[in-house]
Each structure stands twice: as structure tokens, then as C-alpha cells.
Motif scaffolding. Structure first.
Motif, PDB file in Angstrom:
ATOM      1  N   ALA A 265      71.459 148.674  14.542  1.00  0.00           N
ATOM      2  CA  ALA A 265      70.128 149.231  14.787  1.00  0.00           C
ATOM      3  C   ALA A 265      69.088 148.575  13.891  1.00  0.00           C
ATOM      4  CB  ALA A 265      70.148 150.746  14.560  1.00  0.00           C
ATOM      5  N   ASN A 266      69.414 148.372  12.630  1.00  0.00           N
ATOM      6  CA  ASN A 266      68.473 147.725  11.718  1.00  0.00           C
ATOM      7  C   ASN A 266      68.153 146.301  12.165  1.00  0.00           C
ATOM      8  OD1 ASN A 266      67.534 149.070   9.009  1.00  0.00           O
ATOM      9  ND2 ASN A 266      69.561 149.900   9.415  1.00  0.00           N
ATOM     10  N   LEU A 267      69.174 145.567  12.549  1.00  0.00           N
ATOM     11  CA  LEU A 267      68.950 144.192  12.996  1.00  0.00           C
ATOM     12  C   LEU A 267      68.139 144.151  14.289  1.00  0.00           C
ATOM     13  CD1 LEU A 267      72.425 142.544  12.286  1.00  0.00           C
ATOM     14  CD2 LEU A 267      70.258 141.990  11.180  1.00  0.00           C
ATOM     15  N   ALA A 268      68.519 144.973  15.277  1.00  0.00           N
ATOM     16  CA  ALA A 268      67.848 144.950  16.576  1.00  0.00           C
ATOM     17  C   ALA A 268      66.382 145.357  16.456  1.00  0.00           C
ATOM     18  CB  ALA A 268      68.578 145.861  17.551  1.00  0.00           C
ATOM     19  N   LEU A 269      66.104 146.402  15.680  1.00  0.00           N
ATOM     20  CA  LEU A 269      64.730 146.881  15.567  1.00  0.00           C
ATOM     21  C   LEU A 269      63.887 145.985  14.669  1.00  0.00           C
ATOM     22  CD1 LEU A 269      65.474 150.699  15.487  1.00  0.00           C
ATOM     23  CD2 LEU A 269      64.465 149.380  17.335  1.00  0.00           C
ATOM     24  N   ALA A 270      64.521 145.341  13.695  1.00  0.00           N
ATOM     25  CA  ALA A 270      63.790 144.358  12.897  1.00  0.00           C
ATOM     26  C   ALA A 270      63.417 143.152  13.761  1.00  0.00           C
ATOM     27  CB  ALA A 270      64.630 143.924  11.698  1.00  0.00           C
ATOM     28  N   LEU A 271      64.330 142.723  14.614  1.00  0.00           N
ATOM     29  CA  LEU A 271      64.048 141.590  15.501  1.00  0.00           C
ATOM     30  C   LEU A 271      63.029 141.961  16.584  1.00  0.00           C
ATOM     31  CD1 LEU A 271      67.650 140.161  15.920  1.00  0.00           C
ATOM     32  CD2 LEU A 271      65.752 139.097  14.698  1.00  0.00           C
ATOM     33  N   ASP A 272      62.842 143.258  16.797  1.00  0.00           N
ATOM     34  CA  ASP A 272      61.850 143.726  17.775  1.00  0.00           C
ATOM     35  C   ASP A 272      60.452 143.810  17.166  1.00  0.00           C
ATOM     36  OD1 ASP A 272      61.439 144.559  20.467  1.00  0.00           O
ATOM     37  OD2 ASP A 272      61.187 146.620  19.774  1.00  0.00           O
ATOM     38  N   SER A 273      60.372 143.601  15.853  1.00  0.00           N
ATOM     39  CA  SER A 273      59.084 143.659  15.156  1.00  0.00           C
ATOM     40  C   SER A 273      58.498 142.256  15.029  1.00  0.00           C
ATOM     41  CB  SER A 273      59.268 144.260  13.758  1.00  0.00           C
ATOM     42  OG  SER A 273      58.138 144.015  12.949  1.00  0.00           O
ATOM     43  N   PRO A 274      57.286 142.018  15.550  1.00  0.00           N
ATOM     44  CA  PRO A 274      56.664 140.686  15.427  1.00  0.00           C
ATOM     45  C   PRO A 274      56.503 140.240  13.979  1.00  0.00           C
ATOM     46  CG  PRO A 274      55.488 142.022  17.031  1.00  0.00           C
ATOM     47  CD  PRO A 274      56.445 142.938  16.332  1.00  0.00           C
ATOM     48  N   GLN A 275      56.271 141.194  13.077  1.00  0.00           N
ATOM     49  CA  GLN A 275      56.092 140.845  11.662  1.00  0.00           C
ATOM     50  C   GLN A 275      57.406 140.476  10.984  1.00  0.00           C
ATOM     51  OE1 GLN A 275      54.867 143.807  12.977  1.00  0.00           O
ATOM     52  NE2 GLN A 275      52.799 142.980  13.305  1.00  0.00           N
ATOM     53  N   LEU A 276      58.473 141.177  11.347  1.00  0.00           N
ATOM     54  CA  LEU A 276      59.751 140.977  10.665  1.00  0.00           C
ATOM     55  C   LEU A 276      60.643 139.929  11.316  1.00  0.00           C
ATOM     56  CD1 LEU A 276      60.719 144.672   9.844  1.00  0.00           C
ATOM     57  CD2 LEU A 276      59.820 142.958   8.270  1.00  0.00           C
ATOM     58  N   LYS A 277      60.500 139.730  12.601  1.00  0.00           N
ATOM     59  CA  LYS A 277      61.417 138.864  13.334  1.00  0.00           C
ATOM     60  C   LYS A 277      61.571 137.470  12.727  1.00  0.00           C
ATOM     61  CE  LYS A 277      62.468 137.044  17.940  1.00  0.00           C
ATOM     62  NZ  LYS A 277      62.129 137.085  19.377  1.00  0.00           N
ATOM     63  N   PRO A 278      60.482 136.735  12.406  1.00  0.00           N
ATOM     64  CA  PRO A 278      60.681 135.387  11.860  1.00  0.00           C
ATOM     65  C   PRO A 278      61.413 135.391  10.524  1.00  0.00           C
ATOM     66  CG  PRO A 278      58.365 136.035  11.781  1.00  0.00           C
ATOM     67  CD  PRO A 278      59.066 137.039  12.624  1.00  0.00           C
ATOM     68  N   HIS A 279      61.166 136.400   9.694  1.00  0.00           N
ATOM     69  CA  HIS A 279      61.834 136.474   8.390  1.00  0.00           C
ATOM     70  C   HIS A 279      63.317 136.767   8.557  1.00  0.00           C
ATOM     71  CE1 HIS A 279      57.918 136.429   6.403  1.00  0.00           C
ATOM     72  NE2 HIS A 279      57.525 137.361   7.253  1.00  0.00           N
ATOM     73  N   VAL A 280      63.640 137.673   9.472  1.00  0.00           N
ATOM     74  CA  VAL A 280      65.048 138.022   9.692  1.00  0.00           C
ATOM     75  C   VAL A 280      65.805 136.834  10.278  1.00  0.00           C
ATOM     76  CG1 VAL A 280      66.610 139.549  10.958  1.00  0.00           C
ATOM     77  CG2 VAL A 280      64.521 140.473   9.959  1.00  0.00           C
ATOM     78  N   LEU A 281      65.205 136.158  11.255  1.00  0.00           N
ATOM     79  CA  LEU A 281      65.866 134.999  11.865  1.00  0.00           C
ATOM     80  C   LEU A 281      66.097 133.895  10.838  1.00  0.00           C
ATOM     81  CD1 LEU A 281      64.070 134.736  15.328  1.00  0.00           C
ATOM     82  CD2 LEU A 281      66.448 135.392  14.890  1.00  0.00           C
ATOM     83  N   ARG A 282      65.086 133.667  10.001  1.00  0.00           N
ATOM     84  CA  ARG A 282      65.210 132.624   8.980  1.00  0.00           C
ATOM     85  C   ARG A 282      66.347 132.944   8.021  1.00  0.00           C
ATOM     86  NH1 ARG A 282      60.528 133.174   6.615  1.00  0.00           N
ATOM     87  NH2 ARG A 282      59.490 132.218   8.404  1.00  0.00           N
ATOM     88  N   PHE A 283      66.412 134.208   7.601  1.00  0.00           N
ATOM     89  CA  PHE A 283      67.479 134.611   6.682  1.00  0.00           C
ATOM     90  C   PHE A 283      68.848 134.493   7.351  1.00  0.00           C
ATOM     91  CE2 PHE A 283      70.418 138.010   5.472  1.00  0.00           C
ATOM     92  CZ  PHE A 283      70.684 137.623   4.170  1.00  0.00           C
ATOM     93  N   MET A 284      68.966 134.957   8.592  1.00  0.00           N
ATOM     94  CA  MET A 284      70.253 134.928   9.278  1.00  0.00           C
ATOM     95  C   MET A 284      70.746 133.498   9.462  1.00  0.00           C
ATOM     96  SD  MET A 284      69.605 137.938  12.118  1.00  0.00           S
ATOM     97  CE  MET A 284      71.151 137.644  12.975  1.00  0.00           C
ATOM     98  N   ARG A 285      69.838 132.599   9.842  1.00  0.00           N
ATOM     99  CA  ARG A 285      70.234 131.192  10.004  1.00  0.00           C
ATOM    100  C   ARG A 285      70.679 130.607   8.671  1.00  0.00           C
ATOM    101  NH1 ARG A 285      65.146 130.766  13.169  1.00  0.00           N
ATOM    102  NH2 ARG A 285      65.685 131.010  15.375  1.00  0.00           N
ATOM    103  N   SER A 286      69.921 130.894   7.630  1.00  0.00           N
ATOM    104  CA  SER A 286      70.261 130.372   6.306  1.00  0.00           C
ATOM    105  C   SER A 286      71.597 130.925   5.830  1.00  0.00           C
ATOM    106  CB  SER A 286      69.155 130.736   5.311  1.00  0.00           C
ATOM    107  OG  SER A 286      69.523 130.381   3.999  1.00  0.00           O
TER     108      SER A 286
END
Length: 291
Positions: A265-286
Motif C-alpha cells: 500500500a505504501n509503495l502503490a500510493l506513493a507511486l500514485d503521488s506526482p510529488q513522490l513518484k519520481p523520488h520513489v522510482l529513483r530510490f527503487m532503481r538505485s
């Protein structure tokens, strides 16, 4: 047909799967991104037109009452500091006076017993029941979709989703009858059947609209699985005299009562946020590139 005005939230559970985090903090107050789990569920109910929120609480649940209360000092401090955006968000989530009621489930005797504890507050009218562990992600809330079905059919409504046919033993499963608007008539309800005995692979996902006659059945309901009073047993008895319909929910459901569901739920809803999505994706890839 009476309007669905009231919703029951059974929040008396101990949250043992999250110990020690829930030793002093109610599991419903665990945060998903920027809100506690219970706030997502209440938002869903209010979107559906619910006017009266009824919480069935237990010991150590006062944080839930505090969350839905007015915090004068906090609001005044935010106002003085010019934090208007967050203040407006808090005020938008704040129920109006008289819109929230609390009753206590003194003994943990199961979901059916928790619902029965709300009988005097619900009265003689249909009501929504939302399990507080379940966060639903969809463009239109699950309960609002269910109310739309109810307005077409009346009766009792259960939200359902499809599971893997080999996993029916994990869920309450319903039988599928004739199509009805966004779902179908329910012909059977079976608690955790083996795949060969399951009437379908549609499982109940934690959202209900029930008629008030359920309370009389729960009052005399014998204990079932786990020595608890099961809501499914009472619904089966009610099904003998009243129609039940299933609404097929096609969004995402997260069981935040389990650690794995909570993380999803935390991951899905963070990725649904325009503000948080790029930061979460960057961290996950790294992070994944390190492995």
C-alpha cells in the motif's frame, strides 16, 4: 428505499501481526504515505455520502478518537505560522460535530459481535460496514460504487474480487447468479472452501452494505470458526429471506493488517503521488541496482 447514511468501522482488533509497533499504537493509526490507514477508509465512506461514522473500539484505541477530534492548539499554531495549505487539508478531513460516534466492544468475540455492538447507533436502517485494514485504490471509491448498485437493486451488497481459483481456501467465497448492474446476484456464501468445493473464485473483500435485520440474527448467533461470532454465518441466515448482490471491484485492494499488504500500500500510493513518484522510482532503481 432508505439511503445509506451510516457506516460502521470495527477497530477493536489488537493488531498482533504488527507487534511491537502496535503495542501502544492502534494498528489503524499506522501511516500509509501521509495518512493513517483509518483515514483512507473514512475518506472512502464520506465520498459515498456517509453522514454518520460509527467506530466500534476497544482498549488502547483513544488515538483514533483524538485523530478525528479538533486539536485547537495545533490549528491555531498552523494559522499563526501561515501554514494554510496543511490547515485546509486537516479541516477538510475533520468530521462535523455529531457525525462521529464510538461504542466499545469489551470482549473480542469476532467481527459479527463487533457489528452487533453498533446496533443502537445504527438503528432501523441499512448501513455500510468497512473493514479498517483494507485500503481500496480506484478512481471512484469502492463504497461509492456499491451505493450506486444498491440504489438499483436494494437488498444487501458485498464487494467482491476474483482470486486465483487455487486459493479459494483463504477467503469467503460467493456463488455467482444472474448479472445485476455492476455485479451479480449472490447464490451462495462459503467460508474458505477448498477449490473443488468453491462455488466460484469471487471473494468478499471487506466492504458491505447490510440491512438492519442482521442485528437480530447476530444477537442469537452461535459462535463459529475460531470460537467467534462470524458475520458470514449471520449473512447466510439473512440470505434465506433477503436478496444479496455482489459488486465486482476492479481497483487495487491492500490488506494493511499484514506487513506485506502494508508495504504494498505504501509503495502503490506513493507511486500514485506526482510529488513522490519520481523520488520513489529513483530510490527503487538505485536500490535494486545494488543487488
Amino acid at each position: 428505499m432508505k439511503k445509506i447514511r451510516k457506516a460502521v468501522f470495527p477497530v477493536a482488533g489488537l493488531g498482533t501481526r504488527f507487534l511491537p509497533a502496535t503495542k501502544a499504537l492502534p494498528k489503524e493509526m499506522l501511516t500509509v504515505v501521509d495518512k493513517p490507514v483509518i483515514q483512507y477508509v473514512v475518506n472512502e465512506a464520506r465520498e459515498a455520502g456517509i453522514e454518520h461514522l460509527i467506530f466500534v473500539t476497544g482498549r488502547n484505541k483513544s488515538a483514533i478518537e483524538d485523530h478525528f477530534d479538533v486539536q485547537v492548539e495545533l490549528y491555531e499554531t498552523l494559522s499563526r505560522r501561515g501554514r494554510t495549505e496543511i490547515l485546509e487539508r486537516l479541516e477538510a478531513m475533520q468530521p462535523e460535530p455529531g457525525q462521529v460516534s464510538y461504542t466499545r466492544q469489551q470482549v473480542p468475540l469476532g467481527l459479527g459481535h463487533a457489528v452487533w455492538c453498533a446496533r443502537e447507533l445504527v438503528g432501523d436502517e441499512p448501513f455500510a460496514l468497512l473493514l479498517p485494514d483494507m485500503i481500496m485504490q480506484s478512481e471512484t471509491g469502492c463504497m461509492k460504487q456499491m451505493v450506486e448498485l444498491y440504489e438499483q437493486t436494494g437488498g444487501n451488497i458485498l464487494a467482491v474480487e476474483e482470486c486465483d481459483p487455487t486459493e479459494t481456501h483463504k477467503y469467503g467465497i460467493v456463488g455467482r447468479g444472474k448479472d445485476a448492474y455492476t455485479g451479480f446476484e449472490i447464490t451462495a456464501m462459503v467460508e474458505k472452501p477448498e477449490p473443488e468445493d468453491a462455488p466460484s473464485n469471487f471473494y468478499i473483500n471487506g466492504r458491505y452494505i447490510l440491512q438492519p435485520e442482521i442485528f437480530a440474527l447476530l444477537e442469537n448467533q452461535e459462535t463459529g470458526a475460531g470460537g467467534e461470532i462470524q458475520i458470514t454465518d449471520a449473512m447466510l441466515r439473512l440470505h434465506a429471506t433477503q436478496p444479496f448482490y455482489a459488486h465486482i471491484f476492479t481497483g487495487n485492494t491492500f490488506d494493511c493488517g499484514s506487513p506485506e499488504g502494508f508495504i504494498k500500500a505504501n509503495l502503490a500510493l506513493a507511486l500514485d503521488s506526482p510529488q513522490l513518484k519520481p523520488h520513489v522510482l529513483r530510490f527503487m532503481r538505485s536500490f535494486l541496482n545494488q543487488e
